[in-house]
Design a protein around this motif. Structure first.
Motif, PDB file in Angstrom:
ATOM      1  N   ASP A   1       1.255  -1.019   0.144  1.00 31.27           N
ATOM      2  CA  ASP A   1       0.033  -0.330  -0.077  1.00 31.27           C
ATOM      3  C   ASP A   1       0.781   1.537  -0.191  1.00 31.27           C
ATOM      4  O   ASP A   1       0.152   2.324   0.269  1.00 31.27           O
ATOM      5  N   LYS A   2       2.051   1.131  -0.220  1.00 33.33           N
ATOM      6  CA  LYS A   2       3.149   2.351  -0.582  1.00 33.33           C
ATOM      7  C   LYS A   2       4.135   2.490  -2.017  1.00 33.33           C
ATOM      8  O   LYS A   2       3.930   1.380  -2.502  1.00 33.33           O
ATOM      9  N   THR A   3       4.166   3.548  -1.842  1.00 34.28           N
ATOM     10  CA  THR A   3       5.147   3.383  -2.933  1.00 34.28           C
ATOM     11  C   THR A   3       6.211   4.564  -3.169  1.00 34.28           C
ATOM     12  O   THR A   3       6.134   5.121  -1.717  1.00 34.28           O
ATOM     13  N   MET A   4       7.516   4.451  -4.076  1.00 33.18           N
ATOM     14  CA  MET A   4       8.885   5.831  -3.493  1.00 33.18           C
ATOM     15  C   MET A   4       8.428   6.838  -4.594  1.00 33.18           C
ATOM     16  O   MET A   4       7.887   6.234  -5.510  1.00 33.18           O
ATOM     17  N   GLN A   5       8.759   7.813  -4.055  1.00 33.90           N
ATOM     18  CA  GLN A   5       8.272   8.997  -4.131  1.00 33.90           C
ATOM     19  C   GLN A   5       9.766   9.310  -4.255  1.00 33.90           C
ATOM     20  O   GLN A   5      10.467  10.367  -3.309  1.00 33.90           O
ATOM     21  N   VAL A   6       9.835  10.510  -5.388  1.00 33.92           N
ATOM     22  CA  VAL A   6      11.514  11.589  -5.797  1.00 33.92           C
ATOM     23  C   VAL A   6      10.662  12.523  -5.616  1.00 33.92           C
ATOM     24  O   VAL A   6      10.089  13.272  -6.790  1.00 33.92           O
ATOM     25  N   TRP A   7      11.684  12.860  -5.141  1.00 33.22           N
ATOM     26  CA  TRP A   7      11.441  14.596  -4.745  1.00 33.22           C
ATOM     27  C   TRP A   7      13.126  15.635  -5.111  1.00 33.22           C
ATOM     28  O   TRP A   7      13.719  15.273  -4.956  1.00 33.22           O
ATOM     29  N   THR A   8      12.659  17.459  -5.693  1.00 31.49           N
ATOM     30  CA  THR A   8      13.802  17.765  -5.598  1.00 31.49           C
ATOM     31  C   THR A   8      13.320  19.105  -4.652  1.00 31.49           C
ATOM     32  O   THR A   8      11.643  19.330  -4.754  1.00 31.49           O
ATOM     33  N   LEU A   9      14.243  20.378  -4.802  1.00 26.86           N
ATOM     34  CA  LEU A   9      13.803  21.169  -4.370  1.00 26.86           C
ATOM     35  C   LEU A   9      14.363  22.431  -5.001  1.00 26.86           C
ATOM     36  O   LEU A   9      15.648  22.516  -4.480  1.00 26.86           O
TER      37      LEU A   9
ATOM     38  N   TYR B   1      18.025  16.744  -3.590  1.00 27.43           N
ATOM     39  CA  TYR B   1      17.401  15.669  -4.209  1.00 27.43           C
ATOM     40  C   TYR B   1      16.773  14.418  -2.786  1.00 27.43           C
ATOM     41  O   TYR B   1      17.485  14.444  -2.114  1.00 27.43           O
ATOM     42  N   GLU B   2      15.563  14.099  -2.935  1.00 22.38           N
ATOM     43  CA  GLU B   2      15.072  12.860  -2.415  1.00 22.38           C
ATOM     44  C   GLU B   2      14.238  12.157  -2.371  1.00 22.38           C
ATOM     45  O   GLU B   2      13.604  12.342  -3.576  1.00 22.38           O
ATOM     46  N   ILE B   3      14.323  10.582  -1.466  1.00 21.72           N
ATOM     47  CA  ILE B   3      13.049   9.877  -1.721  1.00 21.72           C
ATOM     48  C   ILE B   3      12.154   9.265  -0.238  1.00 21.72           C
ATOM     49  O   ILE B   3      12.741   9.284   0.711  1.00 21.72           O
ATOM     50  N   THR B   4      11.368   9.369  -0.748  1.00 25.14           N
ATOM     51  CA  THR B   4      10.659   9.463   0.955  1.00 25.14           C
ATOM     52  C   THR B   4       9.486   8.109   0.530  1.00 25.14           C
ATOM     53  O   THR B   4       8.380   7.724  -1.096  1.00 25.14           O
ATOM     54  N   LEU B   5       9.129   7.454   1.388  1.00 28.58           N
ATOM     55  CA  LEU B   5       7.973   6.465   0.952  1.00 28.58           C
ATOM     56  C   LEU B   5       6.669   7.238   1.916  1.00 28.58           C
ATOM     57  O   LEU B   5       5.995   8.179   2.246  1.00 28.58           O
ATOM     58  N   GLU B   6       5.779   7.092   0.347  1.00 30.07           N
ATOM     59  CA  GLU B   6       4.620   7.746   0.456  1.00 30.07           C
ATOM     60  C   GLU B   6       3.307   6.537   0.466  1.00 30.07           C
ATOM     61  O   GLU B   6       3.705   5.177  -0.047  1.00 30.07           O
ATOM     62  N   GLN B   7       1.599   6.988   0.258  1.00 23.49           N
ATOM     63  CA  GLN B   7       0.975   5.994   0.385  1.00 23.49           C
ATOM     64  C   GLN B   7       1.022   5.741  -1.375  1.00 23.49           C
ATOM     65  O   GLN B   7       1.398   6.456  -2.292  1.00 23.49           O
ATOM     66  N   ALA B   8       0.079   4.551  -2.171  1.00 19.77           N
ATOM     67  CA  ALA B   8       0.352   4.392  -3.441  1.00 19.77           C
ATOM     68  C   ALA B   8      -0.588   5.167  -3.929  1.00 19.77           C
ATOM     69  O   ALA B   8      -1.879   5.905  -3.414  1.00 19.77           O
ATOM     70  N   GLY B   9       0.143   5.018  -5.122  1.00 25.86           N
ATOM     71  CA  GLY B   9      -0.274   6.425  -6.244  1.00 25.86           C
ATOM     72  C   GLY B   9       0.294   7.744  -5.596  1.00 25.86           C
ATOM     73  O   GLY B   9       0.128   8.855  -6.243  1.00 25.86           O
ATOM     74  N   GLY B  10       1.485   8.113  -4.436  1.00 23.44           N
ATOM     75  CA  GLY B  10       1.648   9.141  -4.265  1.00 23.44           C
ATOM     76  C   GLY B  10       1.324  10.073  -3.522  1.00 23.44           C
ATOM     77  O   GLY B  10      -0.152   9.850  -3.410  1.00 23.44           O
ATOM     78  N   SER B  11       1.654  11.357  -3.074  1.00 24.25           N
ATOM     79  CA  SER B  11       1.857  11.782  -1.779  1.00 24.25           C
ATOM     80  C   SER B  11       0.690  12.361  -2.237  1.00 24.25           C
ATOM     81  O   SER B  11      -0.078  13.575  -3.364  1.00 24.25           O
ATOM     82  N   PRO B  12      -0.443  12.772  -1.217  1.00 28.59           N
ATOM     83  CA  PRO B  12      -1.980  13.298  -1.603  1.00 28.59           C
ATOM     84  C   PRO B  12      -1.964  14.886  -1.752  1.00 28.59           C
ATOM     85  O   PRO B  12      -2.436  15.078  -1.923  1.00 28.59           O
ATOM     86  N   THR B  13      -0.576  14.964  -1.181  1.00 31.47           N
ATOM     87  CA  THR B  13      -0.801  16.834  -0.808  1.00 31.47           C
ATOM     88  C   THR B  13      -0.518  17.451  -1.972  1.00 31.47           C
ATOM     89  O   THR B  13      -0.132  18.715  -2.244  1.00 31.47           O
TER      90      THR B  13
END
Length: 241
Positions: free
Chosen positions: A169-177, A212-224
């Motif tokens: 029920d989780k997924t990995m999401q990649v971010w940058t600032l 850059y970072e990778i976070t653990l989010e809910q399936a489908g990605g962060s809702p926010t």
């Protein structure tokens, strides 16, 4: 096998092309886990040689090319002394047939194959876009987890260098600032916890020390649209030299 920083590009190329034996490959893989510079070199080599697998199509060789190669080959000199092959021409020894037609055909084939491969290498290497920045992502223990290459054209390549256990029920999401004013921006999801090339929204040109970072989010990605889960790995970008 000595693995020194000045040899990283050559070692990375040999590793990616499969030119190392099993023991050497194991040494390189262990070094990748410890050294972000080598991990970066291997990631760049993989990106550079990838078109050899996916883009280069077999091309027929024209008769003119065969004739040109054949004309440049020297004539086979006569044998100074009798050989087994010349004594028994009807029963040549396997692997030792030195007849004129045999060695010329082999030589022509080898030279033509080399020319085709060299042409494919030059074409594929020169057509690959180089990343603008590269970021090596570490976990809290300082261990290398992933390498991000940002090409500055809405595309980023993320290569995982460690195994991640992700619940269903989780997924990995990649971010940058890009900037504090913009806040963190998503580059995309890593489906099934695999390395991937991500194409996201248009962002400013990546800069030195960009996060850059990778976070653990809910399936489908962060809702926010912002990171909400635990950080799995993070790192700061360096301009590609």
């Amino acid at each position: 096998m000595r693995i020194e920083e000045r040899d990283f590009p050559a070692i990375a190329d040999d590793y990616v092309l499969g030119l190392l034996d099993a023991a050497e490959a194991a040494e390189v893989e262990a070094a990748i886990e410890r050294d972000g510079g080598l991990a970066e070199a291997v990631a760049r080599a993989r990106e550079r040689f990838l078109p050899l697998d996916t883009s280069v199509e077999p091309a027929p060789v024209s008769s003119a090319l065969w004739d040109a190669i054949s004309s440049r080959l020297p004539e086979q000199p006569g044998a100074a002394a009798p050989s087994l092959a010349s004594v028994s021409p009807r029963l040549p020894l396997a692997g030792n047939d030195n007849s004129r037609s045999g060695w010329r055909a082999t030589a022509i084939s080898a030279i033509a194959a080399s020319l085709i491969l060299a042409g494919g290498l030059v074409w594929s290497v020169t057509r690959v876009n180089e990343p603008l920045v590269v970021a090596v992502l570490l976990n809290e223990a300082g261990e290398i987890q992933a390498v991000v290459e940002d090409f500055g054209n809405d595309t980023a390549s993320v290569r995982l260098l460690s195994d991640f256990t992700v619940p269903q029920d989780k997924t990995m999401q990649v971010w940058t600032l890009p900037s504090r004013e913009m806040g963190p921006m998503s580059l995309g999801l890593l489906e099934q916890s695999h390395s991937a090339k991500l194409s996201g929204s248009t962002l400013p040109r990546p800069q030195e020390t960009q996060l850059y970072e990778i976070t653990l989010e809910q399936a489908g990605g962060s809702p926010t649209g912002r990171p909400t889960g635990p950080i799995l790995a993070k790192g700061f970008a360096k301009l590609a030299r």
